[in-house]
Design an enzyme around this catalytic site. Structure first.
Site, PDB file in Angstrom:
ATOM      1  N   ASP A   1      -7.700  -3.262   8.853  1.00  0.00           N
ATOM      2  CA  ASP A   1      -8.732  -2.615   7.791  1.00  0.00           C
ATOM      3  C   ASP A   1      -9.265  -1.430   8.746  1.00  0.00           C
ATOM      4  O   ASP A   1      -8.950  -1.322   9.896  1.00  0.00           O
ATOM      5  CB  ASP A   1      -9.655  -3.518   7.556  1.00  0.00           C
ATOM      6  CG  ASP A   1     -10.053  -3.162   6.013  1.00  0.00           C
ATOM      7  OD1 ASP A   1     -10.252  -1.922   5.896  1.00  0.00           O
ATOM      8  OD2 ASP A   1      -9.977  -4.300   5.090  1.00  0.00           O
TER       9      ASP A   1
ATOM     10  N   GLU B   1      -7.468   0.010  -3.137  1.00  0.00           N
ATOM     11  CA  GLU B   1      -8.494   0.994  -2.747  1.00  0.00           C
ATOM     12  C   GLU B   1      -7.810   2.083  -1.922  1.00  0.00           C
ATOM     13  O   GLU B   1      -8.581   2.379  -0.898  1.00  0.00           O
ATOM     14  CB  GLU B   1      -9.384   0.524  -2.253  1.00  0.00           C
ATOM     15  CG  GLU B   1     -10.149  -0.744  -2.857  1.00  0.00           C
ATOM     16  CD  GLU B   1     -11.495  -1.716  -2.387  1.00  0.00           C
ATOM     17  OE1 GLU B   1     -12.205  -1.849  -3.054  1.00  0.00           O
ATOM     18  OE2 GLU B   1     -11.464  -1.762  -1.230  1.00  0.00           O
TER      19      GLU B   1
ATOM     20  N   HIS C   1      -7.256   1.782   3.619  1.00  0.00           N
ATOM     21  CA  HIS C   1      -7.956   0.815   4.561  1.00  0.00           C
ATOM     22  C   HIS C   1      -7.377   0.888   5.979  1.00  0.00           C
ATOM     23  O   HIS C   1      -6.956  -0.072   6.613  1.00  0.00           O
ATOM     24  CB  HIS C   1      -7.985  -0.624   3.999  1.00  0.00           C
ATOM     25  CG  HIS C   1      -9.060  -0.934   3.017  1.00  0.00           C
ATOM     26  ND1 HIS C   1     -10.372  -0.881   3.295  1.00  0.00           N
ATOM     27  CD2 HIS C   1      -8.975  -1.192   1.725  1.00  0.00           C
ATOM     28  CE1 HIS C   1     -10.815  -0.879   1.998  1.00  0.00           C
ATOM     29  NE2 HIS C   1     -10.192  -1.333   1.250  1.00  0.00           N
TER      30      HIS C   1
HETATM   31  C1  TNX Z   1     -12.671  -5.071  -2.237  1.00  0.00           C
HETATM   32  S1  TNX Z   1     -10.503  -7.173  -2.552  1.00  0.00           S
HETATM   33  C2  TNX Z   1     -11.739  -5.027  -1.037  1.00  0.00           C
HETATM   34  C3  TNX Z   1     -12.084  -5.415   0.316  1.00  0.00           C
HETATM   35  C4  TNX Z   1     -13.772  -5.593   0.246  1.00  0.00           C
HETATM   36  C5  TNX Z   1     -13.879  -6.638  -0.794  1.00  0.00           C
HETATM   37  C6  TNX Z   1     -15.567  -7.091  -0.832  1.00  0.00           C
HETATM   38  C7  TNX Z   1      -9.726  -5.999  -2.101  1.00  0.00           C
HETATM   39  C8  TNX Z   1      -8.321  -6.002  -2.186  1.00  0.00           C
HETATM   40  N1  TNX Z   1     -10.498  -4.758  -1.510  1.00  0.00           N
HETATM   41  O1  TNX Z   1     -11.775  -4.383   1.076  1.00  0.00           O
HETATM   42  O2  TNX Z   1     -13.872  -6.218   1.370  1.00  0.00           O
HETATM   43  O3  TNX Z   1     -13.813  -5.801  -2.148  1.00  0.00           O
HETATM   44  O4  TNX Z   1     -15.795  -8.047  -1.811  1.00  0.00           O
END
Ligand code: TNX
Length: 767
Positions: A201, A335, A272
């Site tokens: 990450d 994301e 990420h």
């Molecule tokens: C979203 S869940 C994210 C993570 C974060 C999380 C915190 C996901 C696929 N991505 O990078 O840690 O929310 O709740």
């Protein structure tokens, strides 16, 4: 009397004399699909031994592991006998593979506790393993070497879902191999079978890749870490990091495999990826330089989907595939902001060449290339639900986290799905009154909420439900700095989810689960697992008052109703305060204090809750658009229930909208005079939660034609920080409409750039 009636009469008499099953049901989690209690018991003592067939190395190994566990739970160390005729003997626990029991499937088992023999059999070694987990939960923790009784019983058991998973983020905070193993033990204890290891990450690359040593030399270390709530923007400057060598990875995979747990590694791409880009900046769009992230969130610098990046990631995946024998490789995919791609000549040229319409399609192209590569290696790709955007790769499985819509869409397209919606499966959310809990990312997901989860969405046609492989609990560790805290957040929610995934849907009952859970805690104590005791807090829930005025408070405790005491007059709650005897009407703003009293003294904490009563409290309220399923609160009622959301923690008491505006209409029941309307809004950039950019108040006397009486601009809203007061002048009306405009697409440079904003609102107060 014919025979049938006679038999019936006999049964009635038996029932009248007392329960047929003379013994209390053991505190098994997950609850077996079929269990029947007999009479008497098996006595476990120093002579008790495991017996396995002489030719089965696999069962010998399982017996050895179980013997070790028996020792740590009870103090006994049973011998292991390899027998040619495994059913022979007394005072033994027999393990055997029974091919005839095919009806139990690949993971099912049968367990029979008889008086001289305990028999655990299954068509597969996995089944025997799961049977042993049940057996271990039958043992009394703390027998400390004294003989003990195991009740005579019969169990036939098999799981409802194939994917019973738990996830752990080791990037935001790092956890050593010893803890990862303990976590796998906990997963295994509940008959779960999948460990999703989130290895890369923005804040750290945690797996050694031989070909790219900088990934761990540089990418595994950050020069500081965010401290406290995101909004504070505070950081320490302590170098932080760590990674697993390939030997350690192999050790963990082997450890899990022995426990019938498959490890699914996650290598995040294309988003990420800041830790990787800090190590190899040439794989970005801009060339860098970059730093491994110290804070949480989503960052605009992501992998540039050019050829060198694809080759780089394929080389990494080659090493990853060799380390993880399981079928699935998780590639993240969530994301991924497209800001850089939009201005990158490379990306734009590639899009033109491939005739792609937008950046989502570019991500889709990239993911498909990776999928092809993985498929050639005999692996299946799985990714977060964003991989649906721009078109799903042909064989990809989807992990649905932004609610259930992604999972539903994927199943409709006949893709396999693992459900992990934020609403029920995010164990980084608060699990008790946020004020009493350690700082968490947000949300409110109690044990009973997890337990209420149904992985098969109601929207899905029967023929498509087979695509739902199961579900998974996620433990993201931004706000979870150490091992104790991981266990605290995961337990006992993991137990609740395990039962959802293993046990038949029919017969699931929270009260029954909770009763078993409380008994089961003794085993967790014995195993030194740091579970949360939040279920013991007196729980406060607001109910719509039938009178439609004021607030109605319901208090409950797992220890039963009569022990709750409360005060509403400012005096401390104590054993001499009034006893709670049923829902409590509160007609004027007050501070409610409450506690649980056991044999004259307070057990646990004394809680306090401010209740705000205005003319809107308890009234009928309608929303034009319902809140998002991940943050539903108690629906529209949340806005008039008398409890204001905490402006520092978006746990309980808020409802969230991802994209839509708030449009709420309150019916005051009769024409009322008022001059102020207030609304609470949450500001949480780290979680993509932005205040509305305008708020408007309307009044009406027929509920149809509304007149605007006040409008606030973005600046005015920001100035009031959280509690928005709107003086509307003297009004006399029956209906009040509050309209709050969502901040819309998040601007570049802000957290969540390019995505829709979240709008979090609470109490609407009319005075
Ligand atoms: C979203 S869940 C994210 C993570 C974060 C999380 C915190 C996901 C696929 N991505 O990078 O840690 O929310 O709740």
């Amino acid at each position: 009397m014919n025979q049938r009636r006679l038999a019936f009469l006999f049964l009635v008499i038996l029932l009248a004399c007392g329960p047929l099953a003379s013994q209390e049901l053991p505190a098994l989690i997950p609850k077996p699909s079929k269990i029947s209690m007999g009479k008497g018991s098996f006595t476990f003592d120093t002579a008790t031994a495991f017996v396995v067939p002489a030719h089965s190395a696999q069962l010998s190994e399982l017996a050895a592991m179980a013997a070790e566990e028996v020792h740590s739970i009870t103090g006994f160390t049973p011998a292991i006998r390899r027998d040619k005729q495994p059913l022979a003997g007394k005072n033994v626990v027999v393990l055997r593979i029974a091919p005839a029991l095919v009806r139990l499937g690949a993971e099912g088992y049968a367990l029979e506790v008889g008086q001289p023999v305990i028999l655990i059999e299954a068509p597969t070694a996995a089944g025997v393993w799961f049977g042993l987990q049940t057996f271990l939960q039958l043992l009394p923790p703390g027998a400390a070497g004294a003989p003990f009784a195991v009740p005579v019983l019969k169990i036939e058991d098999r799981p409802r879902f194939a994917w019973r998973g738990m996830h752990l983020d080791v990037c935001r905070h790092f956890f050593p191999v010893a803890f990862v193993k303990k976590y796998i033990d906990e997963i295994a204890m509940y008959k779960m079978n999948t460990f999703h290891w989130h290895l890369t990450d923005d804040q750290g690359w945690r797996i050694e890749i031989k070909r790219y040593p900088k990934l761990t030399a540089i990418g595994a270390w950050r020069s500081g870490t965010m401290v406290g709530a995101y909004s504070l923007q505070q950081f320490d400057s302590v170098r932080y990091g760590g990674f697993y060598t390939q030997n350690e990875v192999k050790e963990v995979v082997a450890y899990a495999r022995k426990r019938h747990v498959t490890v699914v590694p996650e290598i995040e791409m294309p988003g990420h990826s800041l830790a990787a880009l800090a190590s190899y900046p040439e794989l970005s769009c801009t060339g860098g330089p970059f730093e491994v992230a110290k804070g949480w969130g989503v960052f605009p610098d992501v992998f540039c989907p050019k050829e060198t990046t694809v080759t780089f990631l394929q080389n990494i995946l080659t090493e990853v595939c060799a380390l993880f024998p399981g079928k699935y490789i998780h590639i993240g995919g969530d994301e991924c902001p497209k800001d850089r791609w939009k201005t990158c000549p490379n990306c734009q040229a590639l899009m033109k060449k491939l005739r792609l319409k937008n950046e989502n399609q570019l991500q889709s192209y990239f993911v498909r290339r990776i999928e092809k590569f993985l498929n050639k290696k005999g692996k299946q790709m799985i990714g977060w639900d964003e991989i649906l955007e721009g078109g799903l790769a042909p064989n990809a499985a989807v992990m649905s986290w932004r609610g259930t819509a992604g999972g539903i869409a994927a199943a409709k397209q006949r893709h396999k799905v693992v459900m992990s919606p934020g609403s029920h499966c995010y164990f980084d959310h608060y699990q008790g009154e946020p004020a009493f809990e350690p700082l968490a990312i947000g949300g409110y997901t109690t044990v009973d909420k997890v337990y209420s989860y149904e992985p098969i969405p109601a929207e899905l046609k029967r023929s498509k439900t087979k695509y739902i492989l199961g579900a998974q609990g996620n433990v993201w560790t931004e706000y979870i700095p150490n091992e104790q805290q991981v266990e605290y957040m995961a337990m006992p929610r993991m137990a609740a989810l395990a039962e959802v995934l293993w046990s038949p849907k029919k017969g699931r009952d929270y009260a029954d689960f909770q009763e078993r859970l409380i008994r089961h805690f003794a085993l967790l104590d014995k195993k030194q697992v740091n579970y949360s005791r939040s279920i013991f807090q007196v729980k406060l829930a607001m109910k719509p008052p039938p009178s439609k005025t004021g607030a109605l408070v319901e208090l409950s405790s797992p220890f039963g109703g009569t022990g709750i005491h409360y005060s509403l007059d400012g005096s401390p709650a104590s054993p001499s305060s009034p006893q709670y005897a049923g829902p409590l009407p509160v007609i004027a703003s007050s501070l409610l204090k409450f506690c649980y009293v056991d044999r004259g003294s307070v057990r646990g904490r004394v809680a306090e809750q401010a209740i705000t009563v205005t003319k809107s409290t308890g009234k009928s309220i309608k929303l034009k658009t319902p809140p998002h399923e991940n943050y539903p609160g108690d629906g529209a009622f949340t806005l008039v229930d008398g409890i204001r959301g905490d402006l520092t923690r978006y746990g309980k008491n808020w409802i969230g909208f991802w994209g839509p505006d708030l449009e709420a209409v309150i019916d005051l029941d009769r024409t009322e005079a008022f001059s102020r309307v207030s609304l609470d809004v949450f500001d949480g950039e780290g979680s993509w939660i932005y205040p509305p950019i305008s708020i408007e108040v309307f009044v009406s006397n027929d509920g149809e034609r509304f007149t605007s009486v006040k409008k606030l601009s973005a600046d005015e809203i920001r100035r009031q920080a959280g509690s928005i007061r709107m003086d509307v002048g003297p009004q006399s009306a029956r209906y009040v409409k509050v309209y709050a405009q969502n901040a819309g697409t998040i601007q570049a440079g802000k957290q969540g750039a390019g995505s829709a904003s979240w709008l979090f609102v609470d109490e609407i107060m009319i005075e």
